[in-house]
Motif scaffolding. Structure first.
Motif, PDB file in Angstrom:
ATOM      1  N   ASN A 160       0.794  -1.212   0.000  1.00 42.64           N
ATOM      2  CA  ASN A 160       0.000   0.000   0.000  1.00 42.64           C
ATOM      3  C   ASN A 160       0.836   1.276   0.000  1.00 42.64           C
ATOM      4  O   ASN A 160       0.286   2.358  -0.119  1.00 42.64           O
ATOM      5  CB  ASN A 160      -0.921   0.016   1.217  1.00 42.64           C
ATOM      6  CG  ASN A 160      -2.095  -0.917   1.008  1.00 42.64           C
ATOM      7  OD1 ASN A 160      -2.601  -1.034  -0.094  1.00 42.64           O
ATOM      8  ND2 ASN A 160      -2.506  -1.578   2.053  1.00 42.64           N
ATOM      9  N   ALA A 161       2.107   1.115   0.151  1.00 42.27           N
ATOM     10  CA  ALA A 161       2.955   2.301   0.213  1.00 42.27           C
ATOM     11  C   ALA A 161       3.239   2.829  -1.180  1.00 42.27           C
ATOM     12  O   ALA A 161       4.364   2.895  -1.636  1.00 42.27           O
ATOM     13  CB  ALA A 161       4.252   1.969   0.947  1.00 42.27           C
ATOM     14  N   VAL A 162       2.184   3.198  -1.856  1.00 37.52           N
ATOM     15  CA  VAL A 162       2.312   3.817  -3.175  1.00 37.52           C
ATOM     16  C   VAL A 162       1.768   5.231  -3.079  1.00 37.52           C
ATOM     17  O   VAL A 162       0.914   5.526  -2.239  1.00 37.52           O
ATOM     18  CB  VAL A 162       1.548   3.026  -4.251  1.00 37.52           C
ATOM     19  CG1 VAL A 162       2.219   1.693  -4.487  1.00 37.52           C
ATOM     20  CG2 VAL A 162       0.110   2.877  -3.881  1.00 37.52           C
ATOM     21  N   PRO A 163       2.287   6.095  -3.925  1.00 38.49           N
ATOM     22  CA  PRO A 163       1.936   7.513  -3.827  1.00 38.49           C
ATOM     23  C   PRO A 163       0.445   7.781  -3.732  1.00 38.49           C
ATOM     24  O   PRO A 163       0.004   8.599  -2.923  1.00 38.49           O
ATOM     25  CB  PRO A 163       2.511   8.093  -5.116  1.00 38.49           C
ATOM     26  CG  PRO A 163       3.675   7.221  -5.424  1.00 38.49           C
ATOM     27  CD  PRO A 163       3.280   5.837  -4.969  1.00 38.49           C
ATOM     28  N   LYS A 164      -0.315   7.107  -4.518  1.00 37.46           N
ATOM     29  CA  LYS A 164      -1.744   7.419  -4.534  1.00 37.46           C
ATOM     30  C   LYS A 164      -2.409   7.116  -3.196  1.00 37.46           C
ATOM     31  O   LYS A 164      -3.178   7.926  -2.657  1.00 37.46           O
ATOM     32  CB  LYS A 164      -2.425   6.620  -5.642  1.00 37.46           C
ATOM     33  CG  LYS A 164      -3.830   7.110  -5.937  1.00 37.46           C
ATOM     34  CD  LYS A 164      -4.435   6.297  -7.068  1.00 37.46           C
ATOM     35  CE  LYS A 164      -5.854   6.771  -7.358  1.00 37.46           C
ATOM     36  NZ  LYS A 164      -6.490   5.970  -8.421  1.00 37.46           N
ATOM     37  N   THR A 165      -2.129   5.967  -2.674  1.00 37.85           N
ATOM     38  CA  THR A 165      -2.724   5.585  -1.398  1.00 37.85           C
ATOM     39  C   THR A 165      -2.281   6.505  -0.282  1.00 37.85           C
ATOM     40  O   THR A 165      -3.084   6.952   0.541  1.00 37.85           O
ATOM     41  CB  THR A 165      -2.323   4.143  -1.053  1.00 37.85           C
ATOM     42  OG1 THR A 165      -2.583   3.320  -2.170  1.00 37.85           O
ATOM     43  CG2 THR A 165      -3.079   3.656   0.144  1.00 37.85           C
ATOM     44  N   HIS A 195       8.799  12.460  -2.431  1.00 40.31           N
ATOM     45  CA  HIS A 195       9.299  12.133  -1.094  1.00 40.31           C
ATOM     46  C   HIS A 195       9.590  10.647  -0.986  1.00 40.31           C
ATOM     47  O   HIS A 195      10.581  10.232  -0.389  1.00 40.31           O
ATOM     48  CB  HIS A 195       8.274  12.533  -0.044  1.00 40.31           C
ATOM     49  CG  HIS A 195       8.237  13.999   0.195  1.00 40.31           C
ATOM     50  ND1 HIS A 195       8.938  14.601   1.207  1.00 40.31           N
ATOM     51  CD2 HIS A 195       7.611  14.989  -0.469  1.00 40.31           C
ATOM     52  CE1 HIS A 195       8.721  15.902   1.172  1.00 40.31           C
ATOM     53  NE2 HIS A 195       7.916  16.168   0.164  1.00 40.31           N
ATOM     54  N   LEU A 196       8.720   9.893  -1.566  1.00 48.88           N
ATOM     55  CA  LEU A 196       8.899   8.453  -1.539  1.00 48.88           C
ATOM     56  C   LEU A 196      10.212   8.067  -2.213  1.00 48.88           C
ATOM     57  O   LEU A 196      10.951   7.211  -1.753  1.00 48.88           O
ATOM     58  CB  LEU A 196       7.714   7.801  -2.256  1.00 48.88           C
ATOM     59  CG  LEU A 196       7.273   6.419  -1.811  1.00 48.88           C
ATOM     60  CD1 LEU A 196       7.147   6.335  -0.309  1.00 48.88           C
ATOM     61  CD2 LEU A 196       5.957   6.086  -2.470  1.00 48.88           C
ATOM     62  N   GLN A 197      10.472   8.734  -3.292  1.00 49.74           N
ATOM     63  CA  GLN A 197      11.700   8.456  -4.027  1.00 49.74           C
ATOM     64  C   GLN A 197      12.925   8.747  -3.172  1.00 49.74           C
ATOM     65  O   GLN A 197      13.861   7.956  -3.094  1.00 49.74           O
ATOM     66  CB  GLN A 197      11.746   9.313  -5.282  1.00 49.74           C
ATOM     67  CG  GLN A 197      13.011   9.112  -6.085  1.00 49.74           C
ATOM     68  CD  GLN A 197      13.042  10.008  -7.311  1.00 49.74           C
ATOM     69  OE1 GLN A 197      12.258  10.942  -7.430  1.00 49.74           O
ATOM     70  NE2 GLN A 197      13.929   9.725  -8.239  1.00 49.74           N
ATOM     71  N   LYS A 198      12.910   9.898  -2.546  1.00 46.22           N
ATOM     72  CA  LYS A 198      14.050  10.265  -1.714  1.00 46.22           C
ATOM     73  C   LYS A 198      14.232   9.279  -0.571  1.00 46.22           C
ATOM     74  O   LYS A 198      15.336   8.900  -0.227  1.00 46.22           O
ATOM     75  CB  LYS A 198      13.865  11.681  -1.144  1.00 46.22           C
ATOM     76  CG  LYS A 198      13.803  12.751  -2.191  1.00 46.22           C
ATOM     77  CD  LYS A 198      14.986  12.647  -3.139  1.00 46.22           C
ATOM     78  CE  LYS A 198      14.789  13.575  -4.319  1.00 46.22           C
ATOM     79  NZ  LYS A 198      15.731  13.291  -5.419  1.00 46.22           N
ATOM     80  N   HIS A 220       7.426   5.481   5.811  1.00 42.77           N
ATOM     81  CA  HIS A 220       8.127   6.511   5.058  1.00 42.77           C
ATOM     82  C   HIS A 220       8.086   7.847   5.774  1.00 42.77           C
ATOM     83  O   HIS A 220       7.402   8.767   5.352  1.00 42.77           O
ATOM     84  CB  HIS A 220       7.513   6.655   3.666  1.00 42.77           C
ATOM     85  CG  HIS A 220       7.721   5.438   2.832  1.00 42.77           C
ATOM     86  ND1 HIS A 220       8.934   5.105   2.293  1.00 42.77           N
ATOM     87  CD2 HIS A 220       6.872   4.454   2.481  1.00 42.77           C
ATOM     88  CE1 HIS A 220       8.812   3.976   1.607  1.00 42.77           C
ATOM     89  NE2 HIS A 220       7.574   3.562   1.715  1.00 42.77           N
ATOM     90  N   PRO A 221       8.816   7.929   6.851  1.00 45.19           N
ATOM     91  CA  PRO A 221       8.801   9.148   7.647  1.00 45.19           C
ATOM     92  C   PRO A 221       9.298  10.361   6.887  1.00 45.19           C
ATOM     93  O   PRO A 221       9.015  11.477   7.287  1.00 45.19           O
ATOM     94  CB  PRO A 221       9.746   8.821   8.810  1.00 45.19           C
ATOM     95  CG  PRO A 221      10.521   7.654   8.370  1.00 45.19           C
ATOM     96  CD  PRO A 221       9.686   6.886   7.396  1.00 45.19           C
ATOM     97  N   HIS A 222       9.973  10.164   5.821  1.00 44.36           N
ATOM     98  CA  HIS A 222      10.440  11.324   5.069  1.00 44.36           C
ATOM     99  C   HIS A 222       9.289  12.114   4.476  1.00 44.36           C
ATOM    100  O   HIS A 222       9.443  13.264   4.117  1.00 44.36           O
ATOM    101  CB  HIS A 222      11.368  10.889   3.946  1.00 44.36           C
ATOM    102  CG  HIS A 222      12.766  10.734   4.413  1.00 44.36           C
ATOM    103  ND1 HIS A 222      13.831  10.921   3.617  1.00 44.36           N
ATOM    104  CD2 HIS A 222      13.260  10.422   5.629  1.00 44.36           C
ATOM    105  CE1 HIS A 222      14.941  10.721   4.304  1.00 44.36           C
ATOM    106  NE2 HIS A 222      14.614  10.406   5.509  1.00 44.36           N
ATOM    107  N   LEU A 223       8.167  11.501   4.391  1.00 41.35           N
ATOM    108  CA  LEU A 223       7.019  12.226   3.873  1.00 41.35           C
ATOM    109  C   LEU A 223       6.574  13.325   4.810  1.00 41.35           C
ATOM    110  O   LEU A 223       5.760  14.154   4.475  1.00 41.35           O
ATOM    111  CB  LEU A 223       5.860  11.255   3.667  1.00 41.35           C
ATOM    112  CG  LEU A 223       6.018  10.393   2.440  1.00 41.35           C
ATOM    113  CD1 LEU A 223       4.997   9.297   2.455  1.00 41.35           C
ATOM    114  CD2 LEU A 223       5.860  11.233   1.202  1.00 41.35           C
ATOM    115  N   LEU A 224       7.155  13.312   5.984  1.00 48.65           N
ATOM    116  CA  LEU A 224       6.738  14.305   6.966  1.00 48.65           C
ATOM    117  C   LEU A 224       7.295  15.677   6.652  1.00 48.65           C
ATOM    118  O   LEU A 224       6.757  16.673   7.068  1.00 48.65           O
ATOM    119  CB  LEU A 224       7.216  13.880   8.347  1.00 48.65           C
ATOM    120  CG  LEU A 224       6.697  12.529   8.779  1.00 48.65           C
ATOM    121  CD1 LEU A 224       7.231  12.194  10.145  1.00 48.65           C
ATOM    122  CD2 LEU A 224       5.195  12.533   8.800  1.00 48.65           C
ATOM    123  N   THR A 225       8.378  15.725   5.965  1.00 48.28           N
ATOM    124  CA  THR A 225       9.147  16.963   5.792  1.00 48.28           C
ATOM    125  C   THR A 225       8.329  18.236   5.743  1.00 48.28           C
ATOM    126  O   THR A 225       8.152  18.895   6.742  1.00 48.28           O
ATOM    127  CB  THR A 225      10.003  16.880   4.526  1.00 48.28           C
ATOM    128  OG1 THR A 225       9.146  16.525   3.446  1.00 48.28           O
ATOM    129  CG2 THR A 225      11.066  15.834   4.693  1.00 48.28           C
TER     130      THR A 225
END
Length: 230
Positions: free
Chosen positions: A51-56, A74-77, A155-160
């Motif tokens: 489920n860890a895809v951008p859309k979801t 963000h996911l990419q990074k 993906h905690p980087h999405l928090l930025t």
DNA sequence: TTCGCAATAT
DNA sequence: GATATTGCGA
């Protein structure tokens, strides 16, 4: 010198009166909500990955103006970061190198349930995974979703940048404990940093549907740690 | 259509 | 340097 002595004593005393690490309240305590747990099925790592895809992720974060591209970036990074971690260390829990403070502190500050620390003695648990931390909720329930969504999928980087929108945790106007899912007031509209016009309104129905589907009001206990299976 | 990645821009 | 955007192939 007496003054120096005094000040050093004072400093020493000040230091002594600091709260111990055990006494500090972890701010991330309530970040992962029952709905997110359900949505990502955290108990199953395979589903979580799937489920860890951008859309979801975008849907669950429900941020006004947040696009799939934003999330994908963000996911990419973060994936690059993970790759670096794995590649550099070789073995070991921490890979020997590359320890990102931004992510490390996130998980380090999560409360550890007793059953996780002491698997032998379960039963009495003072651990309240999804209440407490007075004032942590107040108005920004949806930002809670953001934080939780990002951490939930690993993906905690999405928090930025989205984390910056909520720089004022901890001050509750009434000191009341509010359940972010029982109180369903619409959050204040949140704009992206660039001020992009919102073209991506995601209805909040997603979460509510999950709640009704769950049957028991969505009050499923969830932490970052694996559930006790007894 | 969405995803993941690399290149590029801010 | 970190983060965001864009382009492109799968």
């Amino acid at each position: 010198m007496r003054e120096i002595e005094d000040s050093s004593n004072l400093f020493g005393k000040w230091e002594e009166e600091l709260p111990s690490p055990e006494e500090l309240m972890p701010l991330s305590q309530t970040l992962i909500t029952p709905h997110l747990a359900l949505a990502f099925d955290i108990s199953n790592p395979n589903h979580r990955i799937k489920n860890a895809v951008p859309k979801t992720i975008m849907q669950l974060m429900s941020v006004d103006g947040l696009t799939r591209e934003n999330v994908a970036s963000h996911l990419q990074k973060y994936r690059l970061y993970l790759k670096r971690m794995q590649g550099s260390g070789g073995g070991g829990a921490n890979g020997g190198a590359a320890s990102d403070p931004a992510t490390d502190h996130l998980f380090a500050s999560s409360p550890v349930p007793p059953h996780f620390l002491h698997p032998s003695k379960g039963s009495s648990e003072p651990f309240a995974p999804f209440v407490s931390v007075p004032g942590l909720q107040h108005h920004y329930q949806q930002q809670q979703h953001q934080l939780a969504a990002a951490t939930a999928v690993g993906h905690p980087h999405l928090l930025t940048q989205y984390q910056k929108q909520i720089g004022h945790f901890g001050s509750s106007p009434n000191g009341q404990l509010e359940h972010p899912f029982l109180a369903k007031q619409p959050p204040p509209s949140i704009r992206r940093m660039g001020g992009t016009p919102s073209h991506n309104q995601v209805p909040n129905n997603y979460v509510e549907d999950l709640e009704s589907a769950n049957g028991n009001g969505g009050m499923k206990v969830l932490t970052l740690f694996p559930p006790r299976d007894d």
